[in-house]
Structure formats: C-alpha cells, structure tokens
Motif scaffolding. Structure first.
Motif, PDB file in Angstrom:
ATOM      1  N   LEU A 391       6.142  -2.528  -8.008  1.00 56.00           N
ATOM      2  CA  LEU A 391       6.274  -3.156  -6.692  1.00 56.00           C
ATOM      3  C   LEU A 391       6.903  -2.132  -5.753  1.00 56.00           C
ATOM      4  N   SER A 392       6.176  -1.784  -4.679  1.00 54.78           N
ATOM      5  CA  SER A 392       6.625  -0.732  -3.768  1.00 54.78           C
ATOM      6  C   SER A 392       6.751  -1.291  -2.350  1.00 54.78           C
ATOM      7  N   PHE A 393       7.907  -1.050  -1.732  1.00 54.00           N
ATOM      8  CA  PHE A 393       8.120  -1.387  -0.336  1.00 54.00           C
ATOM      9  C   PHE A 393       8.009  -0.103   0.475  1.00 54.00           C
ATOM     10  N   LEU A 394       6.963  -0.027   1.303  1.00 53.14           N
ATOM     11  CA  LEU A 394       6.638   1.229   1.988  1.00 53.14           C
ATOM     12  C   LEU A 394       6.859   1.156   3.495  1.00 53.14           C
ATOM     13  N   GLY A 395       7.782   0.367   3.921  1.00 53.39           N
ATOM     14  CA  GLY A 395       8.091   0.301   5.350  1.00 53.39           C
ATOM     15  C   GLY A 395       7.270  -0.746   6.078  1.00 53.39           C
ATOM     16  N   ASP A 396       5.975  -0.487   6.253  1.00 56.05           N
ATOM     17  CA  ASP A 396       5.136  -1.438   6.988  1.00 56.05           C
ATOM     18  C   ASP A 396       4.279  -2.292   6.068  1.00 56.05           C
ATOM     19  N   GLN A 397       4.369  -2.071   4.755  1.00 58.17           N
ATOM     20  CA  GLN A 397       3.597  -2.879   3.828  1.00 58.17           C
ATOM     21  C   GLN A 397       4.276  -2.912   2.475  1.00 58.17           C
ATOM     22  N   VAL A 398       3.897  -3.901   1.682  1.00 61.30           N
ATOM     23  CA  VAL A 398       4.371  -4.016   0.308  1.00 61.30           C
ATOM     24  C   VAL A 398       3.148  -3.898  -0.585  1.00 61.30           C
ATOM     25  N   VAL A 399       3.265  -3.101  -1.663  1.00 63.69           N
ATOM     26  CA  VAL A 399       2.128  -2.808  -2.534  1.00 63.69           C
ATOM     27  C   VAL A 399       2.502  -3.165  -3.960  1.00 63.69           C
ATOM     28  N   LEU A 400       1.600  -3.882  -4.614  1.00 58.91           N
ATOM     29  CA  LEU A 400       1.771  -4.207  -6.031  1.00 58.91           C
ATOM     30  C   LEU A 400       0.670  -3.505  -6.807  1.00 58.91           C
ATOM     31  N   ASP A 401       1.070  -2.645  -7.779  1.00 64.05           N
ATOM     32  CA  ASP A 401       0.122  -1.932  -8.624  1.00 64.05           C
ATOM     33  C   ASP A 401       0.229  -2.446 -10.045  1.00 64.05           C
ATOM     34  N   GLY A 446     -13.182   3.815 -20.561  1.00 62.99           N
ATOM     35  CA  GLY A 446     -12.344   4.677 -21.383  1.00 62.99           C
ATOM     36  C   GLY A 446     -11.160   5.277 -20.675  1.00 62.99           C
ATOM     37  N   GLU A 447     -10.934   4.980 -19.394  1.00 63.78           N
ATOM     38  CA  GLU A 447      -9.853   5.622 -18.643  1.00 63.78           C
ATOM     39  C   GLU A 447      -8.841   4.633 -18.066  1.00 63.78           C
ATOM     40  N   GLY A 448      -8.846   3.403 -18.542  1.00 59.58           N
ATOM     41  CA  GLY A 448      -7.877   2.443 -18.041  1.00 59.58           C
ATOM     42  C   GLY A 448      -8.252   1.910 -16.662  1.00 59.58           C
ATOM     43  N   THR A 449      -7.340   1.113 -16.117  1.00 60.28           N
ATOM     44  CA  THR A 449      -7.597   0.444 -14.838  1.00 60.28           C
ATOM     45  C   THR A 449      -6.317   0.413 -14.012  1.00 60.28           C
ATOM     46  N   VAL A 450      -6.489   0.604 -12.711  1.00 62.00           N
ATOM     47  CA  VAL A 450      -5.374   0.440 -11.767  1.00 62.00           C
ATOM     48  C   VAL A 450      -5.846  -0.524 -10.675  1.00 62.00           C
ATOM     49  N   LEU A 451      -5.130  -1.633 -10.552  1.00 56.97           N
ATOM     50  CA  LEU A 451      -5.412  -2.621  -9.498  1.00 56.97           C
ATOM     51  C   LEU A 451      -4.266  -2.581  -8.504  1.00 56.97           C
ATOM     52  N   SER A 452      -4.595  -2.482  -7.212  1.00 56.02           N
ATOM     53  CA  SER A 452      -3.572  -2.341  -6.175  1.00 56.02           C
ATOM     54  C   SER A 452      -3.802  -3.389  -5.092  1.00 56.02           C
ATOM     55  N   ALA A 453      -2.759  -4.169  -4.816  1.00 58.35           N
ATOM     56  CA  ALA A 453      -2.800  -5.183  -3.750  1.00 58.35           C
ATOM     57  C   ALA A 453      -1.767  -4.804  -2.701  1.00 58.35           C
ATOM     58  N   ALA A 454      -2.218  -4.593  -1.461  1.00 52.94           N
ATOM     59  CA  ALA A 454      -1.332  -4.185  -0.366  1.00 52.94           C
ATOM     60  C   ALA A 454      -1.340  -5.267   0.700  1.00 52.94           C
ATOM     61  N   LEU A 455      -0.133  -5.681   1.105  1.00 58.58           N
ATOM     62  CA  LEU A 455       0.027  -6.700   2.142  1.00 58.58           C
ATOM     63  C   LEU A 455       0.871  -6.139   3.274  1.00 58.58           C
ATOM     64  N   PRO A 456       0.489  -6.385   4.526  1.00 61.18           N
ATOM     65  CA  PRO A 456       1.362  -5.979   5.642  1.00 61.18           C
ATOM     66  C   PRO A 456       2.632  -6.811   5.642  1.00 61.18           C
TER      67      PRO A 456
END
Length: 467
Positions: A391-401, A446-456
């Motif tokens: 869970l990342s707080f990046l100033g203008d948005q929050v991102v869940l990876d 064979g290389e895994g998965t990264v799902l990213s949800a970004a909200l303002p």
C-alpha cells in the motif's frame, strides 16, 4: 353562465393544465357577441321605431341569444391528441374556456376530428337566425365577428373558411344596404378584416398545438430518462452486490470447500486434523455470515470496525490468508500420496510505503475488496509460494499492488464477465473506475503477476455514487 375548463391531456393523464390565455379569451368573445347583439337591437329600435317588422326583430334577437347560450351538444368522437373533449355551455361552443379558445380550434382549425351532427345542427341554427336578422336589419351584421371564432372553433378548417366567407358576404351586403352612397371601402374592408382575424386565430391555434406537442415530447422524454436512470441504478446495484458476493461470500465458500474436502480425506487417518479443518471452515462460515449481514444493511467491512485504518485491515488480511493457505497445504499434505508432495500455499506479506492519510470509506472498502479478490485468485489459480501486498501513499494518489511469483497468465486471454470463471478482474476494474481510478495487470506465463489499483486521493467531481 358557466364555462367548464377542459384539461388537455398528454395521453397518460398527466398532461399540462388548462391554457391560461383561454381563461379570458373565451369570455371576451362571448361577451362581445351579446354586447354587439344588444347594440344592434338598440340601434334598430332607435332608428326604426314603430315599424311592423320590429316585433320580428326583437323575437329573432331573443331566439339568437338563446340559441347561442344553449348547452353544448356532447361529442363522443375521438379527438386529436391534446384536443380536449367539449363540455359546458355553448357559450364556449367548442367546449368551455380551455376547450373553445385554446384546445378546440387545435382540432378544428388544424384539421381535427369532425363535429357531431348535433353540433352542426346547433351551428346551422345560430347562423340561420343571424342571417334572417341581417336580412331584416342590416345593423346586426356586426355580430358576425364573434361568429367567425365560433365557426373556427367548431368546424374543420376548410368548412370554417367557407363559413367565414359566407358571413363576410352577408356583412358586405348589409353594409352596402345601409350606405346612402357607394363606398369601395364597404366592399374591401369587411373581407380584409375577416381574413386578418381568421389568419391570426388559425396561427394562434396552430402555435398552441405545436406547443402541446413539444410538451408531450418533453414529458415522454422525461419519463424515458427516468426509466433509463432507474434501469442504470438497478444495474449498478446489481453489479455492486455481485462484486460484494464475489469478494466475500464466494471466496469464503471456496475456502470452506477446500477445508471440508481436506477434512473428508483425513477423517479416518487423522481425526484431529479433520476436526481442525472443520473448525477452520466454521470460522470462515461465521465471517461469511457477518459479511452477508453487513452487505444486507450496506455497512462497511468488519475489518474497519472501531475506525481501523486500511493498512491494519490489509495487514490482518495478509496474515489470515497466509494462515489459511498453510492449513490448507497441511491438510493436502496429510492426504497426498508419497509420490506427490503437497504444494504449499502462498505466504503473504504486507508493506506500507509513504505517510498514510485518511481515505473515504468507499475507497477503503474498494481497496480491501480488491485485495481479497486478488489474493483469492492467487491462492486458487496462481500456484504461488509467496505474495506481497503493498500500500503506497504517493501524495496525489494511493496505490495498492498485489504481486505473486506464481505461474502467471496472458492478460489478453482473461475470460470475459459472461463466463463462469473470471468475474474477479472485471469486478475489480469496475470498483476502481467508480472511484475515478485505474487498474493495471502485468503478467506473463511463468513470470508471476502484478495487479495495481490506483485511486486519486480527491475523487473527481463527476464520479457518481453507484449506490
């Protein structure tokens, strides 16, 4: 004398009310007729006292007044849409104030329904009485002006124009008889006045009819828009419930199924482990029941009880998913054959980056549900050994990876929402889009998965609340 106001309908019973202009136009025309009739009679009596035709003039004037004021014959023929059904006294020959002055001519002057036989008979008697009066006393010719409007309100357009021409001819003849010397104005003025009055009247009625049609279109459009909004609201609520069920009840049932299957396989060989699996399935069922009850009452997820922040809810989710995966792997291992070792479930770790800020309840719930659905997919499909929630707080948005080291997949081959499987990703994308955010999936076989949800952090003003 009373006049009934007819309500022009819009075909559904909720049309516009009476025409306000008609409230005064019809009484003015009726008053003008009786005033002109009385003035003509007085003029005749003053200029021709004691003549033998005087009693006939007085009698015919009374007969004409009574005919004009007789109750209107009721028509049952269908009228043009928006044209009111005639009612009330003939003082509004086309059917009362609104029907006569504002609505009746919309059916008459613009080619509406044909009048009934009784109505034609009434109009014929009125015109015949007036013609006899004009022949006996030309001063009664001025009563033709209100009769113009009576004919225009009562008859279809062509018949009304013929009647206006006939009345105008009688007016010209009467004026010529009254004049001592020939005057060209007596031949030109009455037809010009009649043509102008008729044109204005017909134009007004056609304008009123066009306005009624526009009102009808507006009402129909508003109803269609309301129906569309209701349908969209129903679909949005259905989508919300389907996402809630998929991310809570369905995932819980999936976990229960795995635990109960493991318990069934180990029931004879290891009763203690089987009972442990049953207790774990019971705990999951209790959480699913609580989720279902909260869903019914549209409450926030239980992870946020007591004002817990999103980071704590995600950390608890990671720990619980790791524990359930470990127990499922243990159950599978006890029932596995010696040649086929059990595959361990994913160990989930949580990471927090940036300085947390308060999030709206809808944003917290959406991110938690996305994390639950993604981890359920990892456990069921990815065959991963580890997974990470960030869970990342990046100033203008929050991102869940959500990242895993599983078998991966080709995102282009993801099944559509109409398939039995594959509802998770469309539901996640819908949740994010409702809040003005974006969802991205990076994966390869064979290389895994990264799902990213970004909200303002501040939702756009045009984002609608689906609830």
């Amino acid at each position: 004398m009373q006049t009934a106001t007819a309500r022009p309908g819009n075909g559904t019973g909720n049309g516009p009310g009476p025409d306000p202009d008609a409230r005064w136009l019809a009484p003015v025309m009726h008053a003008a007729f009786f005033l002109l009739l009385a003035a003509s009679l007085v003029r005749f009596l003053l200029r021709h006292p004691g003549e033998s035709r005087t009693p006939w003039i007085i009698a015919l004037s009374i007969v004409l007044a009574l005919l004009y004021a007789l109750p209107s014959p009721t028509t049952t023929l269908p009228r043009k849409r928006f044209a009111p059904v005639p009612s009330g006294p003939v003082i509004g020959p086309a059917g009362g104030v609104a029907g006569g002055a504002a609505g009746g001519a919309a059916a008459g002057a613009s080619g509406g329904a044909a009048p009934t036989l009784r109505r034609l008979l009434w109009l014929g008697l009125v015109v015949a009485a007036w013609m006899v009066l004009v022949l006996l006393a030309p001063s009664f010719a001025w009563c033709a002006v209100p009769l113009f409007y009576t004919g225009l309100r009562t008859l279809p357009l062509r018949a009304a124009l013929a009647l206006v021409a006939l009345l105008t001819a009688f007016v010209v003849a009467a004026q010529v008889r009254l004049a001592e010397d020939f005057d060209p104005n007596l031949l030109l003025a009455p037809p010009a006045v009649a043509a102008l009055a008729t044109a204005v009247f017909v134009h007004m009625q056609r304008q009123a009819e066009r306005q009624r049609l526009l009102i009808d279109d507006l009402i129909r459009t508003r109803r269609e828009l309301a129906a569309t909004e209701r349908r969209e609201g129903t679909l949005a609520e259905r989508q919300r419930l389907s996402m809630e069920i998929h991310d809570t009840v369905a995932q819980g049932l999936s976990s229960q199924q795995m635990l109960l299957q493991a318990a069934d396989r180990t029931w004879d060989a290891d009763p203690a482990a089987a009972r442990s699996h049953v207790r774990a399935a019971t705990d999951i069922a209790a959480r699913g029941l609580a989720e279902a009850r909260r869903m019914v009452h549209d409450l926030a997820p239980p992870e946020f009880d007591g004002g817990a922040p999103l980071a704590d809810a995600l950390r608890a989710l990671a720990e619980r998913t790791s524990a359930e995966a470990a127990e499922a792997a243990e159950a599978a291992g006890s029932a596995a054959s010696p040649g086929r070792p059990a595959r361990p479930g994913p160990v989930v770790r949580f990471h927090l980056e940036g300085v947390p800020v308060p999030l709206p309840d809808r944003a917290q719930s959406a991110l938690l549900r996305i994390a639950q659905g993604a981890l359920a997919n990892v456990r069921e499909h990815a065959a991963a050994s580890t997974a990470a929630l960030t869970l990342s707080f990046l100033g203008d948005q929050v991102v869940l990876d959500i990242a895993d080291d599983g078998r991966g997949f080709a995102p282009a081959d993801t099944p559509g929402p109409g398939r039995v499987r594959g509802h998770g990703l469309p539901a996640m994308r819908a949740r994010v889009q409702q809040l003005g955010g974006t969802l991205t999936v990076e994966s390869a076989p064979g290389e895994g998965t990264v799902l990213s949800a970004a909200l303002p952090l501040q939702a756009p003003e045009n984002v609608e609340d689906p609830s």
